[in-house]
Scaffold this motif. Structure first.
Motif, PDB file in Angstrom:
ATOM      1  N   GLU A 167       6.157  -5.183  -2.101  1.00 34.34           N
ATOM      2  CA  GLU A 167       7.187  -4.531  -2.343  1.00 34.34           C
ATOM      3  C   GLU A 167       7.064  -4.219  -3.882  1.00 34.34           C
ATOM      4  OE1 GLU A 167      10.474  -1.824  -1.738  1.00 34.34           O
ATOM      5  OE2 GLU A 167       8.750  -2.657  -0.377  1.00 34.34           O
ATOM      6  N   VAL A 168       7.035  -5.383  -4.746  1.00 37.98           N
ATOM      7  CA  VAL A 168       6.894  -5.083  -6.277  1.00 37.98           C
ATOM      8  C   VAL A 168       5.905  -4.395  -6.585  1.00 37.98           C
ATOM      9  CG1 VAL A 168       6.686  -6.162  -8.435  1.00 37.98           C
ATOM     10  CG2 VAL A 168       7.986  -7.383  -6.774  1.00 37.98           C
ATOM     11  N   LEU A 169       4.567  -4.429  -5.999  1.00 35.90           N
ATOM     12  CA  LEU A 169       3.485  -3.745  -6.186  1.00 35.90           C
ATOM     13  C   LEU A 169       3.548  -2.334  -5.946  1.00 35.90           C
ATOM     14  CD1 LEU A 169       0.527  -6.054  -5.290  1.00 35.90           C
ATOM     15  CD2 LEU A 169       1.279  -5.399  -7.591  1.00 35.90           C
ATOM     16  N   ARG A 170       4.407  -1.828  -4.638  1.00 36.56           N
ATOM     17  CA  ARG A 170       4.581  -0.611  -4.174  1.00 36.56           C
ATOM     18  C   ARG A 170       5.485   0.167  -5.174  1.00 36.56           C
ATOM     19  NH1 ARG A 170       8.016   2.299  -1.771  1.00 36.56           N
ATOM     20  NH2 ARG A 170       9.727   0.627  -1.610  1.00 36.56           N
ATOM     21  N   LYS A 171       6.289  -0.507  -5.832  1.00 39.84           N
ATOM     22  CA  LYS A 171       7.294   0.223  -6.667  1.00 39.84           C
ATOM     23  C   LYS A 171       6.575   0.640  -7.894  1.00 39.84           C
ATOM     24  CE  LYS A 171      11.584  -1.436  -4.669  1.00 39.84           C
ATOM     25  NZ  LYS A 171      12.676  -2.256  -4.861  1.00 39.84           N
ATOM     26  N   VAL A 172       5.493  -0.154  -8.428  1.00 36.61           N
ATOM     27  CA  VAL A 172       4.794   0.262  -9.557  1.00 36.61           C
ATOM     28  C   VAL A 172       4.469   1.730  -9.760  1.00 36.61           C
ATOM     29  CG1 VAL A 172       2.473  -0.371 -10.991  1.00 36.61           C
ATOM     30  CG2 VAL A 172       4.174  -2.138 -10.119  1.00 36.61           C
ATOM     31  N   ASP A 173       4.695   2.467 -10.824  1.00 33.49           N
ATOM     32  CA  ASP A 173       4.265   3.759 -10.863  1.00 33.49           C
ATOM     33  C   ASP A 173       2.553   3.733 -11.630  1.00 33.49           C
ATOM     34  OD1 ASP A 173       3.843   6.554 -11.517  1.00 33.49           O
ATOM     35  OD2 ASP A 173       5.316   6.504 -13.085  1.00 33.49           O
TER      36      ASP A 173
END
Length: 67
Positions: free
Chosen positions: A48-54
């Motif tokens: 989830e943290v990685l998914r939120k990275v632009d």
């Protein structure tokens, strides 16, 4: 994202088929006791943290030379 629950994984196992995980194996994913693997919830949180990275905000690591 909601915390993963054992019943969710059991439902996925039963409805999607594939590998027949034992209930004890699913319990270990939801609430690890053996310390051998990362809990499934920890993995989902990291994803989830990685998914939120632009990704547009991250420059390329380096030039990749052609073959």
């Amino acid at each position: 994202m909601e915390k993963i629950q054992k019943q969710t994984l059991i439902g996925m196992r039963d409805q999607l088929g594939g590998y027949l995980w034992e209930d004890a194996e699913i319990s270990e994913l939801v609430d690890p006791r053996l310390g051998i693997i990362t809990g499934f919830q920890d993995l989902l949180d990291q994803l989830e943290v990685l998914r939120k990275v632009d990704l547009q905000a991250i420059p390329p690591a380096a030039d990749i030379p052609p073959k």
